[in-house]
Scaffold this active site. Structure first.
Site, PDB file in Angstrom:
ATOM      1  N   ARG A   6      -4.905  -1.592   9.425  1.00 46.80           N
ATOM      2  CA  ARG A   6      -6.010  -2.523   9.179  1.00 46.80           C
ATOM      3  C   ARG A   6      -5.496  -3.745   8.428  1.00 46.80           C
ATOM      4  O   ARG A   6      -4.474  -3.688   7.762  1.00 46.80           O
ATOM      5  CB  ARG A   6      -7.065  -1.860   8.271  1.00 46.80           C
ATOM      6  CG  ARG A   6      -7.732  -0.663   8.806  1.00 46.80           C
ATOM      7  CD  ARG A   6      -8.845  -0.258   7.843  1.00 46.80           C
ATOM      8  NE  ARG A   6      -8.295   0.232   6.577  1.00 46.80           N
ATOM      9  CZ  ARG A   6      -8.041   1.505   6.333  1.00 46.80           C
ATOM     10  NH1 ARG A   6      -8.285   2.413   7.245  1.00 46.80           N
ATOM     11  NH2 ARG A   6      -7.550   1.874   5.164  1.00 46.80           N
ATOM     12  N   GLU A  61       2.185 -12.555  13.355  1.00 49.81           N
ATOM     13  CA  GLU A  61       2.650 -11.313  13.970  1.00 49.81           C
ATOM     14  C   GLU A  61       2.433 -10.205  12.950  1.00 49.81           C
ATOM     15  O   GLU A  61       2.450 -10.458  11.743  1.00 49.81           O
ATOM     16  CB  GLU A  61       4.156 -11.399  14.275  1.00 49.81           C
ATOM     17  CG  GLU A  61       4.558 -12.504  15.225  1.00 49.81           C
ATOM     18  CD  GLU A  61       4.276 -12.150  16.682  1.00 49.81           C
ATOM     19  OE1 GLU A  61       4.013 -10.975  16.969  1.00 49.81           O
ATOM     20  OE2 GLU A  61       4.314 -13.070  17.512  1.00 49.81           O
ATOM     21  N   ARG A 121       2.289  -4.368   6.991  1.00 54.95           N
ATOM     22  CA  ARG A 121       1.368  -3.434   6.339  1.00 54.95           C
ATOM     23  C   ARG A 121       2.072  -2.088   6.214  1.00 54.95           C
ATOM     24  O   ARG A 121       2.506  -1.517   7.217  1.00 54.95           O
ATOM     25  CB  ARG A 121       0.082  -3.291   7.158  1.00 54.95           C
ATOM     26  CG  ARG A 121      -0.886  -2.259   6.599  1.00 54.95           C
ATOM     27  CD  ARG A 121      -1.868  -2.859   5.623  1.00 54.95           C
ATOM     28  NE  ARG A 121      -2.451  -1.870   4.729  1.00 54.95           N
ATOM     29  CZ  ARG A 121      -3.753  -1.667   4.570  1.00 54.95           C
ATOM     30  NH1 ARG A 121      -4.609  -2.373   5.264  1.00 54.95           N
ATOM     31  NH2 ARG A 121      -4.190  -0.778   3.714  1.00 54.95           N
ATOM     32  N   ASP A 130       0.819  -1.218   0.000  1.00 57.69           N
ATOM     33  CA  ASP A 130       0.000   0.000   0.000  1.00 57.69           C
ATOM     34  C   ASP A 130       0.850   1.263   0.000  1.00 57.69           C
ATOM     35  O   ASP A 130       1.903   1.310   0.623  1.00 57.69           O
ATOM     36  CB  ASP A 130      -0.909  -0.018   1.238  1.00 57.69           C
ATOM     37  CG  ASP A 130      -2.142   0.828   1.028  1.00 57.69           C
ATOM     38  OD1 ASP A 130      -2.357   1.325  -0.095  1.00 57.69           O
ATOM     39  OD2 ASP A 130      -2.899   1.002   2.003  1.00 57.69           O
ATOM     40  N   GLY A 131       0.343   2.278  -0.679  1.00 56.21           N
ATOM     41  CA  GLY A 131       1.000   3.582  -0.660  1.00 56.21           C
ATOM     42  C   GLY A 131       1.551   4.036  -2.009  1.00 56.21           C
ATOM     43  O   GLY A 131       2.153   5.108  -2.104  1.00 56.21           O
ATOM     44  N   ASN A 132       1.313   3.233  -3.048  1.00 58.20           N
ATOM     45  CA  ASN A 132       1.827   3.591  -4.381  1.00 58.20           C
ATOM     46  C   ASN A 132       1.249   4.917  -4.877  1.00 58.20           C
ATOM     47  O   ASN A 132       1.963   5.738  -5.446  1.00 58.20           O
ATOM     48  CB  ASN A 132       1.466   2.506  -5.405  1.00 58.20           C
ATOM     49  CG  ASN A 132       2.096   1.165  -5.089  1.00 58.20           C
ATOM     50  OD1 ASN A 132       2.971   1.077  -4.240  1.00 58.20           O
ATOM     51  ND2 ASN A 132       1.631   0.122  -5.759  1.00 58.20           N
ATOM     52  N   ASN A 135     -10.570  -3.364  -5.518  1.00 57.85           N
ATOM     53  CA  ASN A 135      -9.819  -2.509  -6.449  1.00 57.85           C
ATOM     54  C   ASN A 135     -10.462  -2.393  -7.834  1.00 57.85           C
ATOM     55  O   ASN A 135     -10.142  -1.486  -8.596  1.00 57.85           O
ATOM     56  CB  ASN A 135      -8.367  -2.994  -6.592  1.00 57.85           C
ATOM     57  CG  ASN A 135      -7.494  -2.681  -5.390  1.00 57.85           C
ATOM     58  OD1 ASN A 135      -6.528  -3.366  -5.107  1.00 57.85           O
ATOM     59  ND2 ASN A 135      -7.840  -1.628  -4.650  1.00 57.85           N
ATOM     60  N   ARG A 139      -0.024   7.476  -3.130  1.00 61.72           N
ATOM     61  CA  ARG A 139       0.493   8.619  -2.361  1.00 61.72           C
ATOM     62  C   ARG A 139       1.945   8.916  -2.734  1.00 61.72           C
ATOM     63  O   ARG A 139       2.356  10.061  -2.827  1.00 61.72           O
ATOM     64  CB  ARG A 139       0.356   8.345  -0.858  1.00 61.72           C
ATOM     65  CG  ARG A 139      -1.035   8.650  -0.327  1.00 61.72           C
ATOM     66  CD  ARG A 139      -1.285   7.988   1.000  1.00 61.72           C
ATOM     67  NE  ARG A 139      -1.523   6.550   0.838  1.00 61.72           N
ATOM     68  CZ  ARG A 139      -1.636   5.694   1.836  1.00 61.72           C
ATOM     69  NH1 ARG A 139      -1.507   6.123   3.071  1.00 61.72           N
ATOM     70  NH2 ARG A 139      -1.885   4.419   1.599  1.00 61.72           N
ATOM     71  N   TRP A 140       2.696   7.860  -2.979  1.00 59.93           N
ATOM     72  CA  TRP A 140       4.102   8.029  -3.386  1.00 59.93           C
ATOM     73  C   TRP A 140       4.157   8.841  -4.685  1.00 59.93           C
ATOM     74  O   TRP A 140       4.955   9.773  -4.815  1.00 59.93           O
ATOM     75  CB  TRP A 140       4.729   6.645  -3.592  1.00 59.93           C
ATOM     76  CG  TRP A 140       6.181   6.637  -3.948  1.00 59.93           C
ATOM     77  CD1 TRP A 140       7.234   6.562  -3.087  1.00 59.93           C
ATOM     78  CD2 TRP A 140       6.751   6.687  -5.269  1.00 59.93           C
ATOM     79  NE1 TRP A 140       8.424   6.549  -3.786  1.00 59.93           N
ATOM     80  CE2 TRP A 140       8.155   6.634  -5.119  1.00 59.93           C
ATOM     81  CE3 TRP A 140       6.207   6.771  -6.557  1.00 59.93           C
ATOM     82  CZ2 TRP A 140       9.029   6.659  -6.207  1.00 59.93           C
ATOM     83  CZ3 TRP A 140       7.071   6.810  -7.647  1.00 59.93           C
ATOM     84  CH2 TRP A 140       8.461   6.756  -7.462  1.00 59.93           C
TER      85      TRP A 140
HETATM   86  C1  IPE Z   1      -1.597  -0.069  -3.466  1.00 58.40           C
HETATM   87  O1  IPE Z   1      -1.342   1.282  -3.592  1.00 58.40           O
HETATM   88  C2  IPE Z   1      -1.498  -0.791  -4.780  1.00 58.40           C
HETATM   89  C3  IPE Z   1      -2.747  -1.371  -5.295  1.00 58.40           C
HETATM   90  C4  IPE Z   1      -3.860  -1.498  -4.671  1.00 58.40           C
HETATM   91  C5  IPE Z   1      -2.745  -1.867  -6.636  1.00 58.40           C
HETATM   92  P1  IPE Z   1      -2.529   2.309  -3.587  1.00 58.40           P
HETATM   93  O2  IPE Z   1      -2.917   2.577  -5.001  1.00 58.40           O
HETATM   94  O3  IPE Z   1      -3.630   1.844  -2.697  1.00 58.40           O
HETATM   95  O4  IPE Z   1      -1.847   3.596  -2.991  1.00 58.40           O
HETATM   96  P2  IPE Z   1      -2.520   4.726  -2.093  1.00 58.40           P
HETATM   97  O5  IPE Z   1      -3.224   4.073  -0.949  1.00 58.40           O
HETATM   98  O6  IPE Z   1      -3.462   5.472  -2.987  1.00 58.40           O
HETATM   99  O7  IPE Z   1      -1.356   5.566  -1.651  1.00 58.40           O
HETATM  100 MG    MG Z   2      -4.245   2.257  -0.740  1.00 52.67          MG
END
Ligand code: IPE
Ligand code: MG
Length: 228
Positions: free
Chosen positions: A176, A189, A170, A2-4, A50, A6-7
């Site tokens: 979550r 864990e 995570r 997660d976080g792609n 997704n 926002r990156w």
């Molecule tokens: C997770 O990154 C990658 C996939 C679900 C494919 P996100 O796309 O959820 O990144 P954020 O949460 O918007 O930063």
């Molecule tokens: Mg996400």
């Protein structure tokens, strides 16, 4: 992973470039796992939720996936990596399904397993497993095989034959489970990291493993039912 998004946003880049950077982070992480003697790495690549994202993002992710599958074949085979998909694979395009099946077949001898969760949801997996469970338990009884319910149920999940995860990481500050490996996570864990997935580096990987080993030592390595 997660976080792609926002990156990418922080860099004023399109979301898909974030997903591309996420794929590179997966490459690196797989390498560190192998080095550390870990034998199974499961990544949540695409959830049943997704599909609700924009059609551009969904098709971009599918293309990235297809590219990963085609471009990685030799590397996976050479490095003894078995590729395996869990989730509702029938939701994917017939072409992608074929590419996945072919890669699973070609890599099945590998001693390290990369499990990719695609169109995956833990509840969905449990519901599908429940549908197979009765028939499977019945069949086993008829063959005089042992019917230990939890073990038989586990064998009806997409993860049949794959051990439950010891550690779940995570990223991106979320606290979550988000429908990931609900059944399998019973004794796992957890390591929560604020790092966005594309920035997940060796230092963060080592921190996750160190936190796991500390807890393992504290618990005396005990797992499962006897746990206090
Ligand atoms: C997770 O990154 C990658 C996939 C679900 C494919 P996100 O796309 O959820 O990144 P954020 O949460 O918007 O930063
Ligand atoms: Mg996400």
């Amino acid at each position: 992973m997660d976080g792609n998004g926002r990156w990418a946003k922080r860099r004023h880049l399109p979301r898909l470039m974030g997903h591309q950077a996420g794929a590179d982070a997966l490459d690196r992480t797989m390498h560190w796992c192998k080095e550390a003697g870990i034998r199974y790495l499961t990544v949540y690549a695409f959830s049943t939720e997704n599909w609700k994202r924009s059609s551009d993002e969904v098709s971009g992710l599918m293309k990235l996936l297809s590219h990963f599958i085609k471009s990685k074949e030799k590397e996976l085979v050479d490095n003894g990596v078995a590729f395996r998909v869990i989730g509702r694979r029938e939701d994917l395009s017939p072409r992608l399904q074929k590419e996945i099946a072919a890669l699973e077949e070609k890599t099945k001898g590998g001693d390290f397993t990369l499990v990719v969760a695609l169109s995956y949801g833990g509840r969905d997996e449990i519901v599908r497993a429940a549908k197979n469970f009765n028939a499977e338990a019945q069949r086993r009884r008829e063959h005089g095989e042992s019917v230990e319910d939890e073990a038989v149920f586990s064998s009806c999940l997409d993860t049949a034959g794959i051990p439950d995860p010891d550690l779940i990481v995570r990223t991106s500050g979320e606290l979550r489970l988000s429908n990931f490996l609900l059944w399998q996570a019973a004794y796992a864990e957890f390591y929560f990291s604020d790092v966005l997935w594309p920035d997940f580096d060796k230092q963060e990987f080592d921190k996750a493993l160190a936190s796991f080993s500390r807890r393992e030592r504290r618990m005396g390595g005990r797992k499962g039912e006897g746990e206090g």
